[in-house]
Design an enzyme around this catalytic site. Structure first.
Site, PDB file in Angstrom:
ATOM      1  N   GLU A 363       0.878  -1.146   0.073  1.00 46.60           N
ATOM      2  CA  GLU A 363      -0.008  -0.032   0.101  1.00 46.60           C
ATOM      3  C   GLU A 363       0.774   1.280   0.058  1.00 46.60           C
ATOM      4  O   GLU A 363       0.822   2.287   0.668  1.00 46.60           O
ATOM      5  CB  GLU A 363      -1.023  -0.083   1.059  1.00 46.60           C
TER       6      GLU A 363
HETATM    7  N1  CAA Z   1      -6.920  11.404  -3.791  1.00 46.43           N
HETATM    8  C1  CAA Z   1      -7.380  11.730  -4.912  1.00 46.43           C
HETATM    9  N2  CAA Z   1      -6.508  11.949  -5.850  1.00 46.43           N
HETATM   10  C2  CAA Z   1      -5.257  11.865  -6.055  1.00 46.43           C
HETATM   11  C3  CAA Z   1      -4.650  11.297  -4.897  1.00 46.43           C
HETATM   12  C4  CAA Z   1      -5.328  11.302  -3.668  1.00 46.43           C
HETATM   13  N3  CAA Z   1      -4.888  10.908  -2.506  1.00 46.43           N
HETATM   14  N4  CAA Z   1      -3.264  11.273  -5.074  1.00 46.43           N
HETATM   15  C5  CAA Z   1      -2.930  11.786  -6.446  1.00 46.43           C
HETATM   16  N5  CAA Z   1      -4.249  12.271  -6.777  1.00 46.43           N
HETATM   17  C6  CAA Z   1      -4.629  12.407  -8.251  1.00 46.43           C
HETATM   18  C7  CAA Z   1      -3.969  13.870  -8.660  1.00 46.43           C
HETATM   19  O1  CAA Z   1      -4.695  14.784  -8.121  1.00 46.43           O
HETATM   20  C8  CAA Z   1      -3.620  13.705 -10.043  1.00 46.43           C
HETATM   21  O2  CAA Z   1      -4.971  13.983 -10.691  1.00 46.43           O
HETATM   22  P1  CAA Z   1      -5.099  15.262 -11.580  1.00 46.43           P
HETATM   23  O3  CAA Z   1      -3.818  15.300 -12.538  1.00 46.43           O
HETATM   24  O4  CAA Z   1      -6.428  15.056 -12.271  1.00 46.43           O
HETATM   25  O5  CAA Z   1      -4.929  16.673 -10.946  1.00 46.43           O
HETATM   26  C9  CAA Z   1      -3.274  12.395 -10.297  1.00 46.43           C
HETATM   27  O6  CAA Z   1      -3.844  11.397  -9.227  1.00 46.43           O
HETATM   28  C10 CAA Z   1      -2.209  11.823 -10.574  1.00 46.43           C
HETATM   29  O7  CAA Z   1      -1.233  12.432  -9.325  1.00 46.43           O
HETATM   30  P2  CAA Z   1       0.311  12.547  -9.193  1.00 46.43           P
HETATM   31  O8  CAA Z   1       0.764  13.488 -10.259  1.00 46.43           O
HETATM   32  O9  CAA Z   1       0.507  13.156  -7.850  1.00 46.43           O
HETATM   33  O10 CAA Z   1       0.747  11.134  -9.583  1.00 46.43           O
HETATM   34  P3  CAA Z   1       2.207  10.586  -9.377  1.00 46.43           P
HETATM   35  O11 CAA Z   1       2.541   9.773 -10.577  1.00 46.43           O
HETATM   36  O12 CAA Z   1       3.378  11.450  -8.925  1.00 46.43           O
HETATM   37  O13 CAA Z   1       2.048   9.515  -8.292  1.00 46.43           O
HETATM   38  C11 CAA Z   1       1.989   8.376  -6.074  1.00 46.43           C
HETATM   39  C12 CAA Z   1       1.434   9.601  -7.174  1.00 46.43           C
HETATM   40  C13 CAA Z   1       1.500   8.953  -4.687  1.00 46.43           C
HETATM   41  C14 CAA Z   1       3.421   8.151  -6.043  1.00 46.43           C
HETATM   42  C15 CAA Z   1       1.031   7.138  -6.447  1.00 46.43           C
HETATM   43  O14 CAA Z   1       1.714   6.783  -7.770  1.00 46.43           O
HETATM   44  C16 CAA Z   1       1.179   6.085  -5.582  1.00 46.43           C
HETATM   45  O15 CAA Z   1       0.561   6.284  -4.445  1.00 46.43           O
HETATM   46  N6  CAA Z   1       1.889   5.290  -5.642  1.00 46.43           N
HETATM   47  C17 CAA Z   1       1.879   3.980  -4.967  1.00 46.43           C
HETATM   48  C18 CAA Z   1       1.120   2.769  -5.326  1.00 46.43           C
HETATM   49  C19 CAA Z   1       0.604   1.910  -4.094  1.00 46.43           C
HETATM   50  O16 CAA Z   1       0.312   2.392  -3.191  1.00 46.43           O
HETATM   51  N7  CAA Z   1       0.415   0.754  -4.561  1.00 46.43           N
HETATM   52  C20 CAA Z   1       0.110  -0.227  -3.420  1.00 46.43           C
HETATM   53  C21 CAA Z   1      -0.693  -1.308  -4.262  1.00 46.43           C
HETATM   54  S1  CAA Z   1      -2.212  -1.859  -3.467  1.00 46.43           S
HETATM   55  C22 CAA Z   1      -1.675  -3.115  -2.313  1.00 46.43           C
HETATM   56  O17 CAA Z   1      -0.538  -3.118  -1.653  1.00 46.43           O
HETATM   57  C23 CAA Z   1      -2.788  -3.805  -1.567  1.00 46.43           C
HETATM   58  C24 CAA Z   1      -2.050  -4.940  -0.879  1.00 46.43           C
HETATM   59  O18 CAA Z   1      -2.148  -6.018  -1.540  1.00 46.43           O
HETATM   60  C25 CAA Z   1      -2.379  -5.066   0.677  1.00 46.43           C
END
Ligand code: CAA
Length: 380
Positions: A363
């Site tokens: 996550e």
């Molecule tokens: N809420 C709403 N929208 C969001 C948001 C949030 N928390 N975070 C980002 N966004 C939106 C942004 O507003 C943007 O939208 P717009 O362009 O329309 O404004 C869009 O998403 C892209 O955002 P970023 O430019 O910030 O994206 P980024 O490429 O820089 O990445 C990141 C952001 C936080 C690094 C994201 O990619 C991320 O969270 N990566 C990690 C993924 C992850 O957690 N994977 C886990 C897998 S699930 C798992 O592990 C489950 C399990 O098995 C236990």
């Protein structure tokens, strides 16, 4: 900050603690060793309402707040983090996502079975080449009129083979990048949907983790969640809440290891006295207790932010970052307090140490939490 718990909160905490001690503790070592999914125990968790705690009661959910959820997560994670990850994914990533963004039909058809444990859910975002970099989805879902055609591979999927319903994130329009991503509900057994072998893991070995392969899977249009292009925001919003659950899991792993170390220090003797009387051990316990209390405050703050309708992206990321580091640090020290016994399975702490590591990875890795935190604090 006043985190006064209500009578109901205390009852839920106690019920979770009793369940963990009576139902999860027996057999936890064997399940870890054999990588055996806690099937019967998860069924009971569903019957007791632990699988859809925050979901709307009209769809079988408990209608509880996030504070109640993190309290239960902590207690269950103290004993069995494999069971608590099933609980976390089902509650935070699947039920919450559907309850908040699904339509009436989807809630009736899928959510009402997921809240009771009749069905289990999985959340499928990660891919071989898109783990942290979640916008780079390679899985595609091409619009074919009355359905989408889904192709691609998902990796490290919790509940990979035990789930019945899978929320799958896929690219529907490459040109639009993250704005061309959608989330779909896929059912087990659909033609073209294959489940890869079980991953052999360091920790949370009782949970089942698999790759999933989609080869020309026909997905009905009505299985898309939300408006066209909402999938990435859906995933990010859902993961923000999920991180609070994993922070509570990390807190529970740390607290479980600390409790074992404390008890052990009262009975184990060395140099003529119980080891708790040596400052070498007492100071370790003091550090462990302090970190756990700090982690608990961050977890509760994030849960309260969510319950109060405040933004919880920052507080959730801070809670996960700190609690997962605490889980790692405290479990290592708990093994050390146990000495040689800490290195053998029957004392439980070596398992908790192995389980702790994943909380810094799934996550969103700790580095991803720092991205979320730094962007949030530097944006104004
Ligand atoms: N809420 C709403 N929208 C969001 C948001 C949030 N928390 N975070 C980002 N966004 C939106 C942004 O507003 C943007 O939208 P717009 O362009 O329309 O404004 C869009 O998403 C892209 O955002 P970023 O430019 O910030 O994206 P980024 O490429 O820089 O990445 C990141 C952001 C936080 C690094 C994201 O990619 C991320 O969270 N990566 C990690 C993924 C992850 O957690 N994977 C886990 C897998 S699930 C798992 O592990 C489950 C399990 O098995 C236990």
């Amino acid at each position: 900050m006043d985190f006064k718990l209500t009578e109901e909160h205390l009852m839920i905490k106690e019920a979770a603690r009793d369940f963990a001690k009576n139902e999860l503790l027996p057999g936890v070592i064997e399940r870890d060793e054999k990588q055996e999914f806690p099937k019967e125990q998860v069924k009971k968790m569903g019957e007791l309402g632990f699988l859809g705690m925050m979901a709307s009661p009209e769809y079988g959910g408990g209608g509880m707040d996030t504070v109640a959820y993190v309290l239960a997560m902590e207690e269950i994670s103290k004993i069995d983090a494999s069971a608590s990850v099933v609980m976390s994914v089902n509650n935070s990533l699947v039920c919450w996502g559907l309850d908040t963004y699904g339509n009436e039909e989807q809630k009736k058809k899928f959510l009402s079975k997921l809240t009771t444990g009749e069905s289990i859910g999985a959340f499928c975002l990660s891919e071989p080449e898109a783990g942290s970099d979640a916008t780079s989805q390679r899985t595609t879902a091409i619009d074919k009129g009355d359905h989408y055609l889904l192709n691609g591979t998902k990796n490290w999927i919790t509940n990979g083979s035990t789930a019945d319903f899978y929320i799958v994130i896929a690219q529907t329009d490459v040109e639009k990048k993250h704005r061309g991503i959608n989330a779909f509900i896929i059912e087990k057994g659909w033609k073209g949907f294959d489940i890869g072998p079980k991953e052999q893991k360091l920790g949370i070995r009782g949970s089942d983790t698999h790759s999933l392969m989609f080869n020309d899977v026909k997905v009905p249009k009505e299985n898309r969640i939300g408006e066209d292009g909402f999938g990435f925001k859906f995933a990010m919003k859902t993961l923000s809440g999920g991180r609070i659950g994993i922070a509570a899991q990390a807190l529970g792993i740390a607290a479980g290891a600390y409790e074992l170390a404390k008890e052990y220090s009262k009975v184990r003797k060395a140099f003529g006295t119980e080891i708790m009387n040596h400052q070498a051990i007492a100071f370790k316990l003091a550090d462990m207790h302090t970190s756990i209390e700090a982690a608990r405050h961050l977890v509760m703050k994030a849960a309260c932010d969510k319950d109060n309708g405040e933004n919880y992206d920052l507080s959730g990321a801070m809670a996960k970052l700190f609690a997962s580091k605490t889980a790692m640090d405290v479990t290592i020290e708990a093994v050390q307090v146990h000495g040689g016994n800490g290195y053998v399975k029957e004392y439980h702490v070596e398992r908790l140490m192995r389980d702790a590591k994943i909380t810094q990875i799934y996550e969103g890795t700790s580095e991803i939490q720092k991205i979320v935190i730094s962007r949030s604090i530097l944006k104004d």
